[in-house]
Design an enzyme around this catalytic site. Structure first.
Site, PDB file in Angstrom:
ATOM      1  N   ARG A  90       0.834  -1.209   0.000  1.00 10.75           N
ATOM      2  CA  ARG A  90       0.000   0.000   0.000  1.00 10.75           C
ATOM      3  C   ARG A  90       0.867   1.258   0.000  1.00 10.75           C
ATOM      4  O   ARG A  90       0.425   2.336  -0.379  1.00 10.75           O
ATOM      5  CB  ARG A  90      -0.993  -0.018   1.186  1.00 10.75           C
ATOM      6  CG  ARG A  90      -1.919   1.189   1.237  1.00 10.75           C
ATOM      7  CD  ARG A  90      -3.240   0.912   1.969  1.00 10.75           C
ATOM      8  NE  ARG A  90      -3.078   0.195   3.217  1.00 10.75           N
ATOM      9  CZ  ARG A  90      -2.660   0.745   4.365  1.00 10.75           C
ATOM     10  NH1 ARG A  90      -2.375   2.021   4.425  1.00 10.75           N
ATOM     11  NH2 ARG A  90      -2.542   0.001   5.458  1.00 10.75           N
ATOM     12  N   TYR A 143     -15.612  15.727 -16.049  1.00 10.82           N
ATOM     13  CA  TYR A 143     -16.133  14.364 -16.126  1.00 10.82           C
ATOM     14  C   TYR A 143     -17.206  14.186 -15.028  1.00 10.82           C
ATOM     15  O   TYR A 143     -17.040  14.696 -13.920  1.00 10.82           O
ATOM     16  CB  TYR A 143     -14.983  13.366 -15.967  1.00 10.82           C
ATOM     17  CG  TYR A 143     -15.452  11.962 -15.752  1.00 10.82           C
ATOM     18  CD1 TYR A 143     -16.274  11.333 -16.689  1.00 10.82           C
ATOM     19  CD2 TYR A 143     -15.114  11.264 -14.602  1.00 10.82           C
ATOM     20  CE1 TYR A 143     -16.737  10.053 -16.488  1.00 10.82           C
ATOM     21  CE2 TYR A 143     -15.564   9.978 -14.399  1.00 10.82           C
ATOM     22  CZ  TYR A 143     -16.386   9.373 -15.339  1.00 10.82           C
ATOM     23  OH  TYR A 143     -16.849   8.114 -15.131  1.00 10.82           O
ATOM     24  N   ASP A 215      -6.440  17.542 -15.413  1.00  9.21           N
ATOM     25  CA  ASP A 215      -6.798  16.179 -15.833  1.00  9.21           C
ATOM     26  C   ASP A 215      -6.418  16.067 -17.313  1.00  9.21           C
ATOM     27  O   ASP A 215      -7.057  16.658 -18.179  1.00  9.21           O
ATOM     28  CB  ASP A 215      -8.301  15.960 -15.623  1.00  9.21           C
ATOM     29  CG  ASP A 215      -8.753  14.562 -16.006  1.00  9.21           C
ATOM     30  OD1 ASP A 215      -8.126  13.949 -16.896  1.00  9.21           O
ATOM     31  OD2 ASP A 215      -9.749  14.084 -15.436  1.00  9.21           O
ATOM     32  N   LYS A 240      -7.559   4.899 -19.708  1.00 11.17           N
ATOM     33  CA  LYS A 240      -7.772   5.361 -21.086  1.00 11.17           C
ATOM     34  C   LYS A 240      -6.502   5.179 -21.911  1.00 11.17           C
ATOM     35  O   LYS A 240      -6.059   4.063 -22.095  1.00 11.17           O
ATOM     36  CB  LYS A 240      -8.275   6.804 -21.038  1.00 11.17           C
ATOM     37  CG  LYS A 240      -9.422   7.017 -20.026  1.00 11.17           C
ATOM     38  CD  LYS A 240     -10.657   6.246 -20.401  1.00 11.17           C
ATOM     39  CE  LYS A 240     -11.720   6.065 -19.340  1.00 11.17           C
ATOM     40  NZ  LYS A 240     -11.871   6.945 -18.234  1.00 11.17           N
TER      41      LYS A 240
HETATM   42  N1  LCS Z   1     -11.136  11.973 -15.903  1.00  9.04           N
HETATM   43  C1  LCS Z   1     -11.674  11.908 -17.128  1.00  9.04           C
HETATM   44  C2  LCS Z   1     -11.455  13.028 -18.087  1.00  9.04           C
HETATM   45  C3  LCS Z   1     -12.422  10.787 -17.483  1.00  9.04           C
HETATM   46  O1  LCS Z   1     -12.940  10.739 -18.714  1.00  9.04           O
HETATM   47  C4  LCS Z   1     -12.630   9.755 -16.535  1.00  9.04           C
HETATM   48  C5  LCS Z   1     -13.444   8.559 -16.861  1.00  9.04           C
HETATM   49  C6  LCS Z   1     -12.071   9.875 -15.276  1.00  9.04           C
HETATM   50  C7  LCS Z   1     -11.314  11.000 -14.996  1.00  9.04           C
HETATM   51  C8  LCS Z   1     -12.228   8.826 -14.214  1.00  9.04           C
HETATM   52  O2  LCS Z   1     -11.390   7.760 -14.472  1.00  9.04           O
HETATM   53  P1  LCS Z   1     -11.681   6.250 -13.998  1.00  9.04           P
HETATM   54  O3  LCS Z   1     -11.910   6.297 -12.525  1.00  9.04           O
HETATM   55  O4  LCS Z   1     -12.877   5.779 -14.720  1.00  9.04           O
HETATM   56  O5  LCS Z   1     -10.422   5.539 -14.356  1.00  9.04           O
HETATM   57  N2  LCS Z   1     -14.204   8.725 -17.993  1.00  9.04           N
HETATM   58  C9  LCS Z   1     -15.083   7.948 -18.490  1.00  9.04           C
HETATM   59  C10 LCS Z   1     -15.833   8.254 -19.630  1.00  9.04           C
HETATM   60  O6  LCS Z   1     -15.799   9.317 -20.242  1.00  9.04           O
HETATM   61  N3  LCS Z   1     -16.565   7.218 -19.935  1.00  9.04           N
HETATM   62  O7  LCS Z   1     -16.469   6.215 -18.986  1.00  9.04           O
HETATM   63  C11 LCS Z   1     -15.512   6.616 -18.007  1.00  9.04           C
END
Ligand code: LCS
Length: 425
Positions: A90, A143, A215, A240
């Protein structure tokens, strides 16, 4: 394994929120050994120099929760920060460290910190930087879960946030409050693709001793590096483009060593959203091809944007790579490519959009983005459905907006699929 580079990660008392070496100068990134190498070389080689015992080409997956101390004295010293070495996964893990070093080097940051998801990274960074009574100034578009998290922080813990049109410098200046501690930016904004001028925002932030957090999920460090534009902390949903293959949920934050150390020993360690070694391995593997992937995503997306723009049933296409995109000049100045995301609207509005999304075959009707597979989704009812309708419209997310994450299939096949689906629009 660069054990000397991982040493700082756990050489502090677990309850010490401010590691003693946190005064390391911020300019260290400029002297980083990777600073002069190309980004693809960094993505492939940084953070792992081979395993002298076995010669393993790829980093081993250290699938272990804990690490055996050679003696009580050594264990005590590791906890006290007087000796290098891992303690407990951790707090740090050798496979995860390789990933953290790669992304930090790609972003030209001093240090990186991996999390179990993008949201684990975003929430840990924000909780780590603010307290009750502080204000966070955000780009007008976030988001959906980021918006939901900030709403929770506001309602339950008294941390204010406001959205701001950051396309206008004076509006940014006017929106800063005496208690603003963080400017939080998405650029390009999910899913409208509106851009924020990072240099402009970070300079205003510095005038007010405010931290800028970006971000950078939509472009990846291969196409945009906010730290080069004066920003402080960069966050990714590594789910992503960093992973790139739609098989892992992960997050990462990079920034100055002192801040990353503080976050490691507070909101990562004590909230506990750590990345597993196996998932770190998948991301390390994905990262190796980030250069060729981002080139091809951008190339395919531009072609699809041009195709949609001339389609009689399409009323608007939002893609920063289009020459007539209102912020095309900013995109050229700030980024090394336009990425794989675009949004569009149909003349027939929401109902036409639903028919198209129900008709696609090669393109998959799914949320997420940045995968080799082309994904299509409806922000108003899916990724951004948690944002109240009125706020969503202010963000520019109309009910008819459709988001496409252009994948790496042959572009002619993506066009053919869209062509047959658009007949139903
Ligand atoms: N920041 C952005 C710009 C994102 O598009 C997402 C997820 C996150 C943070 C969060 O990341 P995660 O916890 O899912 O790894 N975006 C998504 C989207 O546009 N479609 O499904 C998830």
């Amino acid at each position: 394994m660069k054990t000397h580079e991982t040493q700082h990660q756990h050489n502090h008392l677990p309850d010490d929120p401010a590691p003693a070496h946190s005064a390391r100068p911020h300019s260290a990134a400029e002297h980083h050994p990777a600073a002069s190498k190309g980004l693809s070389t960094i993505a492939i080689h940084e953070g792992y120099e081979g395993d002298p015992l076995t010669g393993s080409l790829t980093p081993p997956i250290y699938q272990t929760s804990t690490f055996v101390f050679p003696s009580v004295e050594a264990g005590t010293k590791r906890f006290a920060g007087e000796e290098a070495g891992y303690i407990y996964s951790r707090l740090g893990n050798p496979t995860v460290s390789v990933l953290e070093q790669k992304v930090a080097a790609l972003e030209k940051a001093e240090a990186g910190l991996a999390f179990a998801s993008g949201m684990a990274a975003i929430s840990a960074v924000i909780i780590g930087l603010v307290k009750t009574g502080d204000h966070i100034l955000c780009s007008r578009g976030l988001y959906g879960s980021t918006y939901a998290f900030l709403t929770l922080m506001q309602n339950r813990f008294g941390v204010e946030f406001t959205l701001c049109d950051m396309t206008d410098e004076q509006t940014v200046r006017n929106s800063i409050r005496p208690n603003t501690k963080v400017i939080y930016v998405e650029t390009p904004i999910n899913p409208t693709l509106e851009l924020v001028d990072l240099r402009m925002v970070s300079e205003i932030a510095k005038e007010h001793q405010i931290l800028t957090v970006v971000d950078n999920t939509f472009l990846s460090p291969y196409l945009q590096r906010p730290i080069e534009h004066g920003c402080d902390i960069v966050i990714h949903s590594a789910t992503k483009y960093i992973g790139g293959h739609g098989d892992v949920i992960a997050g990462i934050a990079v920034g100055p060593q002192a801040m990353i150390d503080m976050l490691r020993m507070t909101t990562l360690k004590d909230i506990g959203g750590v990345l597993s070694p196996f998932d770190a391995y998948l991301l390390i593997r994905g990262l190796k091809t980030i250069g060729v992937r981002m080139h091809q995503h951008s190339k395919n997306a531009l072609q699809i944007a041009e195709y949609l723009q001339q389609h009689p049933k399409v009323s608007a296409v939002y893609y920063p790579g289009l020459p007539d995109y209102p912020q095309h000049e900013l995109a050229k100045r700030q980024t090394d490519g336009f990425g794989g995301l675009l949004s569009f609207e149909l003349k027939g509005g929401l109902e036409a959009g639903k028919r198209v999304m129900n008709q696609v075959q090669l393109c998959k009707l799914a949320v997420s983005l940045g995968d080799v597979d082309t994904l299509i989704q409806h922000p108003a009812s899916m990724t951004h459905s948690v944002v109240p309708a009125e706020e969503r419209l202010k963000m520019g997310i109309s009910d008819g907006l459709i988001r496409l994450s252009v994948g790496l299939e042959n572009v002619e096949d993506i066009v053919l699929d869209l062509e047959q689906a658009l007949q139903h629009a």
